[in-house]
Structure formats: C-alpha cells, structure tokens
Enzyme design. Structure first.
Site, PDB file in Angstrom:
ATOM      1  CE1 TYR A   1      -3.848   2.288   0.429  1.00 46.81           C
ATOM      2  CE2 TYR A   1      -2.657   3.192   2.305  1.00 46.81           C
ATOM      3  CZ  TYR A   1      -3.698   3.261   1.398  1.00 46.81           C
ATOM      4  OH  TYR A   1      -4.585   4.319   1.452  1.00 46.81           O
TER       5      TYR A   1
ATOM      6  N   GLY B   1       2.978   1.401  -3.170  1.00 46.21           N
ATOM      7  CA  GLY B   1       2.082   1.518  -4.317  1.00 46.21           C
ATOM      8  C   GLY B   1       1.589   2.940  -4.484  1.00 46.21           C
TER       9      GLY B   1
ATOM     10  NE  ARG C   1     -10.437   2.149   6.428  1.00 44.70           N
ATOM     11  CZ  ARG C   1     -10.638   2.963   5.402  1.00 44.70           C
ATOM     12  NH1 ARG C   1     -10.362   4.238   5.530  1.00 44.70           N
ATOM     13  NH2 ARG C   1     -11.118   2.515   4.269  1.00 44.70           N
TER      14      ARG C   1
ATOM     15  N   GLY D   1      -0.931   1.639  23.232  1.00 47.14           N
ATOM     16  CA  GLY D   1      -1.937   2.637  22.896  1.00 47.14           C
ATOM     17  C   GLY D   1      -1.431   4.057  22.951  1.00 47.14           C
TER      18      GLY D   1
ATOM     19  CB  THR E   1      -0.459  10.343  18.316  1.00 47.58           C
ATOM     20  OG1 THR E   1       0.574  10.651  17.372  1.00 47.58           O
ATOM     21  CG2 THR E   1       0.083  10.431  19.737  1.00 47.58           C
TER      22      THR E   1
ATOM     23  CG  ASP F   1       0.946   0.754  14.001  1.00 46.68           C
ATOM     24  OD1 ASP F   1       0.120   0.772  13.084  1.00 46.68           O
ATOM     25  OD2 ASP F   1       0.744   1.257  15.123  1.00 46.68           O
TER      26      ASP F   1
ATOM     27  CD  GLN G   1       5.779  11.473  16.309  1.00 46.69           C
ATOM     28  OE1 GLN G   1       5.383  11.923  17.377  1.00 46.69           O
ATOM     29  NE2 GLN G   1       6.969  11.768  15.818  1.00 46.69           N
TER      30      GLN G   1
END
Length: 329
Positions: A146, A149, A187, A208, A211, A274, A277
């Site tokens: 993604y 791409g 999501r 968690g 941000t 991942d 922020q």
C-alpha cells in the site's frame, strides 16, 4: 466546477460514496466505478434513482473507455486487513490503476485527482508531517504494497504532468472516519466502535500511546472538491486531514464512554512498521485551498456510532420465512 460529468473510481467505497453524494448535490453527473472488492452497492443504493448517477462495475487494472470532464482516482483498498490480504493486487491497483486513469485523462485532456495517503510518510521522523517531508517507509514490509504503491502512483502522476502537461491533483489523505466505513476493515475507529457496541474486548496494539489524527469524512470530501477546483498550477501534494492529535488509548476510552459500553481494553503486540505518530501540517491546504476541517472528534464519532448502531442492527435482523403450507392430500 461548472456542471460536469465526473468519474469516481472506487466510488462505492467509504470515501467514494460520500464524494458521489456531494458532487450530485452540486449538480454534476457522476459515473461511479467500482469492482466491489471493498466497496458496496449498499453505499450508493440511495443514489440509484438519481438520473445524474450511473454505477459501473469495473476494475481499474483494466483500461476504461468513457467520456468525462474530470476524474477522481480513489480505487484501492485502504485498510490493512484488505490491502494485506492480496498485496500483489493492491500494488497493481495503485500502479496499473493510476496508469490507466492517467492515460484516460491524457486522451480526454481532463484533470485527474489522485487519492494518495499519509502512509507515504511511513513511520515519520518529522512531526507534524509537511508535504516536503520524503518519509520513512520500509519498502519490503507487510504494509509496503500500500505505502509504496501509493508513492509510485504519485511518481507517475508527476511524471505525466511534466512529460505530457497533464492537469493533476494529488491529495495525501490522513485517517478518515464516518458513516459507511466497513465494520470489519481493521481501521481503528470502526474497530473500536464495533467492538464497543458488541460488548467485546477493545484491542489496543502496543500500549496505545501511538497517536493519530482523525478527519471526519465530510471535511475530507470538501477538501477533495476544493483541490479539484484549483487552477492547473496547483498540483499538490496537499495534506488533507485533521490536526487534532489523540493517542489510540484516548480514542478507545472516548468510544467506550460515548457508547456506554462495558468493553475492556486489552493489549496486543504492535504490528510491524506501525507508525508511532501521525499529524498533518495543513499550512499548504489553508493557503491554497482555504480549507481546514470543522468537525470536532466527538461530533463525528457521535454520527459514526449512530450509523454503526443501525448498521449492526440491520445485519443482525433475521428475516422469518413462513413455512410452506402442507399440500392438501
């Protein structure tokens, strides 16, 4: 724009369906193209009676021969669950799809807008992220289909602009939420709302503390239309998102409170690559589009929660089919 015939690829998706609505409300004709991989006819069913709306099933990886005045290229799975399920096809949709839409725009001599993404910035070393930042993207990770791409699609758009003088617009979209999100798209906003409404555990990846900035879909659509309406000299890329920054834990706690859920927060390992922020620098959007989002997070969440309450209730409704009467002997 004056009244035009507008092509929207990915038009039956979450963002695309709202864009279809907004353009129809402004008097345009809309040709909605989707292969329904992640889009849904239900998202545009309420538009089918409009004589200025047309729905066409088509995959942008194949050439499309239509006559239009402007093109919004939104076609591509945008959630990790969907784009990682077939990563090769995701890359093809971003790259081959962009080539096909650019070729169509070149033949028709019409402007074409690319829905790019904040994922172009990867796990950013600059915060907030301005359009001048080149990003920190892993080219061989599970998210690369993604991220890379979309980066390649941007390259193609600017090469067509330089080589062929094509009128292009590139929008880098940050986390967007609202009604018609897919309930199982992975999501964070839809995940948390669906889990809370079902009373299931709410999954936090990592602690968690990472941000995100959450933009309500109506604000995003307004930004996309403003970008398309700019002079040919405005090409982008331009960030479109909400500068309000929240931790994922804050979002989860807000959703639990607003739904009145008893769901527990549980932690899971952080996915590879991942971003830690994410927040857009909107200086360019304000200067060139006179745009900034106006929907507060709690207001947008309230509308989204209401949508999912109804959506889940409809999906859980069991239609009782009466048993056939026994034939007379």
């Amino acid at each position: 724009m004056t009244e035009k015939r507008v092509l929207i690829t990915g038009g039956a998706g979450f963002v695309g369906s709202h864009l279809c609505e907004a353009l129809l409300e402004r008097g345009h004709e809309v040709l909605c193209v989707d292969n329904f991989y992640t889009g849904s006819r239900r998202n545009v069913a309420h538009l089918m009676g409009n004589p200025r709306f047309e729905l066409l099933r088509h995959d942008v990886c194949f050439p499309l021969h239509v006559e239009v005045d402007a093109i919004y290229n939104l076609a591509c799975p945008a959630s990790p669950v969907h784009y990682q399920s077939d990563p090769v096809q995701t890359t093809k949709t971003s790259v081959v799809g962009a080539l096909n839409m650019l070729g169509l725009a070149k033949r028709l001599k019409v402007p074409v807008l690319q829905a790019s993404t904040s994922e172009c910035y990867g796990d950013p070393a600059v915060h907030p992220q301005p359009e001048s930042y080149w990003g920190n993207v892993n080219p061989i990770g599970p998210r690369s289909c993604y991220d890379e791409g979309k980066r390649c699609a941007e390259t193609l758009f600017f090469d067509y602009h330089r080589q062929h003088g094509l009128a292009i617009k590139v929008a880098r979209i940050f986390n967007t939420y609202g009604p018609r999100m897919h309930p199982d798209d992975g999501r964070v906003v839809s995940n948390f709302i669906v889990q809370a409404l079902r009373g299931a555990d709410i999954t936090l990846y990592g602690d968690g503390a990472q941000t995100r900035s959450f933009c309500y879909v109506d604000d995003l659509v307004d930004g996309l239309m403003r970008l398309m309406a700019t002079p040919a000299t405005v090409t982008g890329p331009i960030n479109l998102g909400n500068p309000g920054e929240f931790t994922i834990r804050q979002l989860a706690e807000t959703v639990v409170a607003m739904t009145g859920s008893r769901s527990r927060l549980v932690q899971r390992p952080l996915p590879q690559d991942d971003p830690r922020q994410r927040r857009p620098d909107l200086a360019r959007a304000k200067a060139e589009l006179d745009w900034q989002p106006t929907t507060a997070l709690q207001d947008g969440l309230a509308r989204t929660i209401a949508y999912f309450r109804q959506h889940l209730a409809l999906d859980n409704t069991v239609v009782q089919v009466p048993a056939r009467r026994r034939a007379a002997v």
